[in-house]
Design an enzyme around this catalytic site. Structure first.
Site, PDB file in Angstrom:
ATOM      1  N   LYS A 173     -49.543  59.696 112.427  1.00 46.00           N
ATOM      2  CA  LYS A 173     -50.465  58.569 112.228  1.00 46.00           C
ATOM      3  C   LYS A 173     -49.654  57.473 111.527  1.00 46.00           C
ATOM      4  O   LYS A 173     -50.051  56.925 110.489  1.00 46.00           O
ATOM      5  CB  LYS A 173     -51.660  59.037 111.382  1.00 46.00           C
ATOM      6  CG  LYS A 173     -52.793  58.042 111.258  1.00 46.00           C
ATOM      7  CD  LYS A 173     -53.686  57.986 112.472  1.00 46.00           C
ATOM      8  CE  LYS A 173     -54.746  56.908 112.327  1.00 46.00           C
ATOM      9  NZ  LYS A 173     -55.552  56.712 113.536  1.00 46.00           N
TER      10      LYS A 173
ATOM     11  N   ASP B   7     -55.002  60.796 116.754  1.00 45.13           N
ATOM     12  CA  ASP B   7     -56.355  60.717 117.329  1.00 45.13           C
ATOM     13  C   ASP B   7     -56.278  60.608 118.858  1.00 45.13           C
ATOM     14  O   ASP B   7     -56.996  61.306 119.580  1.00 45.13           O
ATOM     15  CB  ASP B   7     -57.183  59.574 116.711  1.00 45.13           C
ATOM     16  CG  ASP B   7     -56.363  58.344 116.361  1.00 45.13           C
ATOM     17  OD1 ASP B   7     -55.135  58.382 116.549  1.00 45.13           O
ATOM     18  OD2 ASP B   7     -56.943  57.338 115.933  1.00 45.13           O
TER      19      ASP B   7
ATOM     20  N   TYR C 148     -51.538  65.393 102.486  1.00 40.58           N
ATOM     21  CA  TYR C 148     -52.544  64.510 103.073  1.00 40.58           C
ATOM     22  C   TYR C 148     -53.405  63.914 101.984  1.00 40.58           C
ATOM     23  O   TYR C 148     -54.637  63.986 101.989  1.00 40.58           O
ATOM     24  CB  TYR C 148     -53.409  65.262 104.097  1.00 40.58           C
ATOM     25  CG  TYR C 148     -54.067  64.329 105.084  1.00 40.58           C
ATOM     26  CD1 TYR C 148     -55.437  64.090 105.056  1.00 40.58           C
ATOM     27  CD2 TYR C 148     -53.305  63.673 106.042  1.00 40.58           C
ATOM     28  CE1 TYR C 148     -56.033  63.218 105.959  1.00 40.58           C
ATOM     29  CE2 TYR C 148     -53.877  62.808 106.946  1.00 40.58           C
ATOM     30  CZ  TYR C 148     -55.245  62.589 106.903  1.00 40.58           C
ATOM     31  OH  TYR C 148     -55.829  61.741 107.798  1.00 40.58           O
TER      32      TYR C 148
ATOM     33  N   ASP D 175     -52.863  71.837 111.800  1.00 36.88           N
ATOM     34  CA  ASP D 175     -53.994  72.698 111.467  1.00 36.88           C
ATOM     35  C   ASP D 175     -55.190  72.337 112.344  1.00 36.88           C
ATOM     36  O   ASP D 175     -55.832  73.197 112.961  1.00 36.88           O
ATOM     37  CB  ASP D 175     -54.323  72.490 109.983  1.00 36.88           C
ATOM     38  CG  ASP D 175     -55.424  73.401 109.491  1.00 36.88           C
ATOM     39  OD1 ASP D 175     -55.471  74.553 109.933  1.00 36.88           O
ATOM     40  OD2 ASP D 175     -56.238  72.950 108.662  1.00 36.88           O
TER      41      ASP D 175
END
Ligand code: NAD
Length: 345
Positions: free
Chosen positions: A174, A207, A125, A231
């Site tokens: 995403k 999201d 990330y 996570d």
């Protein structure tokens, strides 16, 4: 009856207390264990000069199954996460975290029952990415998300769904923003889905996934997530069923599995006989299923569920008010679960 050799890593912080309580209830099921006690984390530094000695990994490689307490990771400096290092060293590529509402817990809804399958080894990330094929980008992108890493976690999610009578896999990503890393994960997920048409498949942007889980959780079944989203969604899921004290997990690889709670070492409560051991106990239930001790797993889960439903012998986190003086300690929860196991015989 088969005796099971299991590596036991109490960890640090509250780890030793909750592992002790969990070992007691696991033994009370009648299943026989040969516990191979190993220290990792702060205790191992004191004794061996490293938080994750090689002999600990060797023990898990030999026994193929471990029950593990949480291990503290220093923030900002100090040693790397032992938890991450252990998952990578043993290539425990899938982290399975069930989100199940038990009657009597502070559930967002009482019918919650979904599974998070989190990729456990990739996805740093970085937030930095370049188009695949540009000279200095290829290596970075390969490190963040790989075809093989994505493929095996999505296959795992479909296999898990099939074995556990689940109807749908949702890939979480995403890919609208992270086009080359999450985009890769999504396109691999679609390819795997096309070969597993007996299970429904869909995808959700992470999201939106969070909002959907809170508003319409019954529409979701098995969520397949890259590492970081898994996570974060794990803690969202824990919050939906009354907190981290009830959130178990299983790190699974091709050659073994390590069972541990979602929560950390809660150092401020260490040594106080205070925190909830049920997340490790429920991880123990998952371990019993992995060991094919299905009757014992069902009995232990039922005993834990009964203690939650009765609401008397539970720790502070399961009480209406966190300062409720009738809350019991870690070891008293184990006593209550054992009493339920005995009452059921
Ligand atoms: P944490 O999960 O340890 O605790 C956060 C809070 O959640 C606690 O203060 C407590 O209020 C509550 N809580 C946690 N477990 C509970 C339980 N069993 N019963 C009741 N309440 C409970 O998170 P943190 O404070 O962010 O992390 C502490 C340390 O644990 C850090 O060093 C972190 O790196 C490490 N950690 C380890 C693991 C692991 O070993 N797999 C996982 C997460 C965090």
């Amino acid at each position: 009856m088969t005796r099971h050799a299991v590596t036991l890593i109490p960890g640090d912080g509250v780890g030793p207390e909750i592992c002790d309580a969990s070992v007691r209830v696991l033994e009370a099921t009648g299943v026989e264990f040969d516990w191979d006690l190993q220290q990792a984390g702060e205790a191992a530094i004191a004794e061996f000069g490293t938080p994750l000695p090689d002999h600990v990994l060797e023990s898990i490689r030999k026994n193929k199954v471990a029950l593990k307490g949480p291990i503290t990771t220093p923030v900002g400096s100090g040693f790397r996460s032992v938890n991450v290092a252990l998952r990578q060293a043993l290539d425990l590529y899938a982290l399975v975290r069930p989100v199940r509402a038990y009657k009597g817990a502070h559930n967002l809804r009482d019918d919650l029952d979904f599974i998070i399958v989190r990729e456990n080894t990739e996805d740093i990330y970085a937030g930095l990415e370049f188009e695949r094929g540009t000279p200095d980008a290829e290596h970075l992108i390969e490190e963040i998300s790989t075809v093989s890493g994505s493929e095996r976690i999505v296959k795992f999610a479909f296999d898990y769904a099939r074995r556990n009578n689940r109807r749908k896999v949702t890939a979480v990503h995403k890919a609208n923003i992270m086009k080359h890393t999450d985009g890769l994960f999504l396109s691999v997920a679609r390819q795997v889905a096309a070969k597993n048409t007996d299970i429904e498949f869909e995808d959700r942007i992470v999201d939106n996934m969070c909002m959907q889980l809170v508003l319409r959780p019954k529409e979701y079944d098995v969520l397949c997530c890259p590492n970081l989203y898994g996570d974060i969604i794990s803690d969202l899921g824990a919050g939906m069923i009354g907190g981290l004290g009830l959130a178990p997990g299983a790190n699974i690889g091709t050659n073994g599995a390590v069972f541990e709670a979602t929560h950390g070492s809660a150092p401020k409560y260490a040594g106080q006989n205070k925190v909830n051991p049920m997340a490790v106990m429920l991880s123990g239930v998952m371990m019993l299923r992995y060991l094919e001790e299905v009757a014992a797993a069902d009995a232990l889960e039922k005993a834990i569920a009964n203690v939650i439903a009765l609401g008397e012998n539970v720790t502070y986190d399961l009480k209406e008010k966190r300062d409720d003086p009738t809350a019991v300690g870690t070891s008293q929860v184990a006593d209550a679960v054992i009493a339920q196991l005995k009452a059921a015989v």
